[in-house]
Structures are given as structure tokens and as C-alpha cells.
Design an enzyme around this catalytic site. Sequence first.
Site, PDB file in Angstrom:
ATOM      1  N   CYS A 374       0.840  -1.198   0.000  1.00  0.00           N
ATOM      2  CA  CYS A 374       0.000   0.000   0.000  1.00  0.00           C
ATOM      3  C   CYS A 374       0.881   1.257   0.000  1.00  0.00           C
ATOM      4  CB  CYS A 374      -0.892  -0.011   1.237  1.00  0.00           C
ATOM      5  SG  CYS A 374      -2.211   1.199   1.172  1.00  0.00           S
ATOM      6  N   ASP A 418      23.127  40.733  -6.943  1.00  0.00           N
ATOM      7  CA  ASP A 418      23.190  42.139  -7.310  1.00  0.00           C
ATOM      8  C   ASP A 418      23.905  42.857  -6.160  1.00  0.00           C
ATOM      9  OD1 ASP A 418      22.542  44.559  -8.726  1.00  0.00           O
ATOM     10  OD2 ASP A 418      20.985  44.900  -7.222  1.00  0.00           O
TER      11      ASP A 418
END
Length: 729
Positions: A374, A418
Site C-alpha cells: 500500500c 546584485d
Amino acid sequence: MTAPPAHSDELSLTYFVDGMDCASCVQKVERMITTLPGAAEVKTSFSKQTLTLALDEAQTPRATLERNLKSLGYVPSLLTSSAHDHDYDAPGHTHVPLPAGTPWYRSGQGRLVVSSGLLLAVAWLFGFFAPSLSVYGYVAATLLGVWPLARKAYASAKLGDPFSINTLVSLAAIGAVLIGEAAEGAVVVFFFAIGELLEGVAAGRAKAGIQALAALTPKTALLLEGGAVRELPADRLTIGQTVQINPGARVPADGTILTGISNLDDSPVTGESVPVVKAVGDSVYAGSINTDGVLTVRVDKAASDNTIARIIHLVEEAEGSKAPTARFIDRFSRFYTPGVVAVSALVAAVPPLFFGAEWYPWIYKGISLLLIGCPCALVLSVPASITSGISAGARRGLLIKGGAALEAIGSVKTVAFDKTGTLTAGKPRVTGIVPLQGSETEVLQLAASVESGSSHPLAKAILNEAKTRGITPLPITDAQALPGKAVIATVNGQTVHVSSPRYAQTVVSLDSGLQTQIAALEHEGRTVVVLHDSRPLALIAIRDEPRPDAKAALAHLHQMGVKTLMLTGDNARTGQAIGRDLGLDVQADLLPEDKLKIIAGLKAQGGIAMVGDGINDAPALAQSDVGIAMGGGTDVALETADAALLRERVMGVADLVGLSRATMGNIKANIAFALGLKAIFLVTTLLGYTDLWMAILADTGATVLVTANALRLLRWKGTPEALVAPVRA
């Protein structure tokens, strides 16, 4: 999917789906919807238990969708509905979500666990004084627990998914009863019900800490009107109103300080543990605590759009973006589950049919294999960890837009930064003015006039310097910005540029003496802008200091094996000066399109993350594998980036990488638990060493282990505060 007819009745629908509170539930619903013609733009959230989709009623009526959901065992309640020419209500839908904090035993799944557990206990007690009656008790407990599963399995089969988890458990439980093992069948469905309940509890715990943020916003606010103060509900505040915040009170709305100075505890929103000094012009968050001074604040965001509301919405929406690993598990389970059924059938039938073995032992083994195989734990393994990881990050100011981004961050080879507003604090100041024509006051006034409409950090530095000196900008016309190059405007009929030296050289002549001056200033780590019309008018030197934690954060990334690089439009000398201080490689003099080319090249060498301020770096953030916005409270940051840092610390980037790696490690452990435990019990069952009871433990035990392991991520702490220098406004 084909386009709807020109006169289609297309609706945008949002449902609360009672019972859809786990990853496997969402998977069932999504599979069902793929069978419906005219259904598109499907978004599901098991933490909110919501389903949103666009539905063309000319192809599939809304009633069909709702009937299919009910057949799967879920109760849909329409929350919103919109269409161009129709006004729909929701007759017959009376269900409302259970209030937050409702005990588990009051939920539908909780009641099922309690009732089947009581029947199981009664049957067990009968075994001591009325053994013949205990069998009936076990059969009743089995039927009670298996009935909803069998209904869902039948509905799934009708809707194109015959091999669902419910099918496996139903077959195993019914098979156990048929071969005379009713007690084991009852335990099968009881433990399966517990496993499903645990999934819902785990999802609830993962989201509880985030949803608790909503309670941090005060219920009332002190509104300033006409010099008087009156109290009103905080959710009725409108943009532009002014509120007063007394010492010890919570901020009622996102806004900007108009008067006053105070320390604010932003920890409920950003995770920042140190109170931050804020004064006139600074932003404040709803839910922050004003520790000492009296403040007046202009309301900038409505209650439904404040930072806390955005955080909650972002975390909930993040579930819709599945990690690649989750998508793989989904695809794998489509083949895995039918395979389990086939193997179980072969184990049960082949030895008796072809080798003369007894039927009972092999049917028993076949039923055991149904449970062992399962895929509950396997299906749960990824989304449980992703949800916990995203929730843990959000509570520490790390906002991540979904599992795909969370998985990608940890695998990047390079992080590109940046400079302005990212590695530096984004609060540059003018450190020197070299007038070439006229006085300092005259050239500063011209520069401030040209920059008066710009929000760039360098423009703010010039405007702040002019304000400090009491200089008023002049009126301008024809203002325009050339990104990465210059700002241009007409002042008193004169076209004036404020530009980078590189761009200025293409417009006016800069003699060798002037270039030497520029080089000297840049070597000191200053950014130089040139003020000019048809001739150079002045040089303005600006300095933006690195963030206090930048050097430690970059060193931490290097220790994690991640390369760092600064991409800046600033000149090479200034960039190199900052790079030397921080210890990272630098590429400077870059235009926006240059950054895109560099990022594209780095992507070819491995994963690349780009960190920017979320305003000027949107193209670069989008081009990279993972875009990270510094200053995640801005609208643009939340829309363009894959992740955002509310705390505005460079160390947050290292934390994102660490959280991603911790989450992926957790996922790998979960998958190993789920598959490893099943593999062990598969072998021992075939060899006859383990029985159906152990198979039950293999299924439910794996689910419990996976759930508990995923919840460990909620305790993730990130980088110790001792390694991060405090940030002060």
C-alpha cells in the site's frame, strides 16, 4: 485541452472540500478532475482543503463535479463563484469548515476512528467470555471501517482510477474476513483509518504556526481624524488613513511612519529577533510590536493585503507547485499500485494452481502483500516534508513559492548577487561632490531635479543630500530613464543627464584629468555619477556600505560548496573594492541584458540562483533557476521571485540553501523508510516469517515514521543568531 465554445458558460469556482486534508486526497481529486471535459486551471490545497478551477458548464455541469467529489467521499461547499453574465449561489450546501483548534475526534475521520476502535475493543472483550460472539464484533468493525473505503474505491474505479489506495485496503480487509481472519481485517481498517487521521493532523500542525500569524494583527486600531483619536476595527482601516500606535501596542496595518521614533519587534512577521529602530519614513508591518515610543502611521495596505496576509496566502498557494520529486512519485504510484495488485494475485493463485500448494496460506500471503505494498507512506513522503519545510521557512522570514523552488535552491552550484540593496544595505549616501561648472549647491540642485521622479537608491542618495542641505529641486519636463545608463530631464530648458561614467563618455568628452579623478574615487569603493548637459558639470561620489552580515553569509555559502558572484551595473573599480572586502568574484559594468547572458551561461554549468532587490532585477530573477528577492515585502518581489527574504539579510540566502538541503534529506529518508520497510516485510512475508499483523504495521508504521520525520522540519532553526550581526535601521 480544446478551447471552449465562444458562448460557453465558464465559471471560476472555489470549493471547501471537507475531508481533502492529505496529499493522497489531493491526488485522488486531481486525477478525477482530469477526466472532466472543460475543467482547467486546477489548484488544490490540502492545508486549506480548497479546490479552485475554471469549469466550462457547457461541457461539464457543476453538479457533475460536485457529484463526483461526493462519490469519492468528500463534501464540497462552494465558497466563491464568478462568471461574466451569471450570478450563482450555492443552494443545498450547508457544510462549513470546522473552526481552527477543533479536536481531532470531532472530525469525520476522527469519529470513524473512535467508532471502529470501540467496536474492535468490544469484540476483543467478547473473546474472553463469549468467543462465538467476538467474531461478529470483528466482522462489524471491519464492515464499518471498510464501507467508506469501498465506496471511494468504487467511485475512483468509475472515474478512471481502479487501483487506488482504498482499493488495496478494501480488498485486503474483505479478503481477511472471507478466509476467517475477521479480527485481522478489523485491525487492517482501524489502523488504516488512524494513518489517514495522522496525515490530516500532520498537515494541520504544519500550517498551524503560519495561520496563527493572522491572530497577531490587533482587532482594533486608534484612528486619527481631525485631531481626535477614536477606536475602530482594524479590518475597516482604509489606505491613506492615519493611526496612532502607543507603546506596547501591536501595529494594526502595514504603513509608513509619519511622526515618532521607536524600537519595533518585527519577529512575528520577519523572524528578526532584535528590535529595530524605526523613524519617520520607515515602513512598519501589521502585527509588529511597538516597544517604547508613540508613533503615527499612514496606512498603506488594506487588511486583506498586508504582509501577514500575503505570507499566509503564499504558503498555502505554494502547495500547488509540486517538486520534481513529488511529480515523479505521482507518476511512479500510477504504475506501482497496479503492480502490487498483480503481484498479490500471482502470489495467492500461482502456487495452489500450478504447484499443488494449499490455498489458505498463499491467499493469506497475497492479502498481506496488498497491505505491505500500500503506497500511503510513499505518496505522503514528499508533500509532508515540503509543507513542513515551507512552513518552517516562512516563520523565519524565508518565503518560498512552492516545492519546485524549495527543491531547486539546495542544488544550485552558483549564487549571483546584485550589489545595491542586496549585498549592500541599499541606503547609499553622497560622500563627495566635485563641481566642474558652478558651485556645489547649483550642481546638486540640478542633479536632485533630474532624479526627483526616480526611486533608484542612488537617486534617493542625491535627493537626501539635497534635502539635508535645504536645497529644493527645480521643476522638470521630459523625464526619462535609460536602465543601467542614465536619467535624463529638461531643467529650465536645459537637457541634463545624471549618468554612469561609461555612458557619459558616449555623450560628452571626459578628459584624462577627469577620468583620473573618477578612477581614484572608484578605487575607494565609491560609485561615481556624472552630471552633464553638452559638457561635464560635476562628479558626485556615492558610497553604499555592505550589509553587516554579508561577509559571514558568503563565507557560509562557500563552506556549503556554493560559488558566489556579484553582478553589478556599477563600474569595475567600485565592484572590485566591494568584492575584495566580501571575498567574492565580481563582474561589473553590466547592463541588464549583460546580466541575462551571464546567467544563461552559468545555467549551462549547473544550477544558478540570482539574488536581487526584486525591483530592478526582475528579468535576471526570472532568467535564473531560482530567483531570490531581498526585501520580500514589496509587491514586485513576491510576484517575480521564486523566494523572498523578509529579514533582508544576506545570511537568509545561506539559510534557504540549508533549508532546501534539510528538506531534500528528509524526503530521501522518508522514501527510504517507505520503500525499505516494505521491502523487508515483502521478503519475510513470502518466506513465512511475518503475518498479516506485521503487514498492517508495515503499512501504518511506515506512515507514522514518514509523518513524524516530516514534522521534525518544523523545528528547523536556520543559522544561529550568533553568526549574524544585528541589523539596525
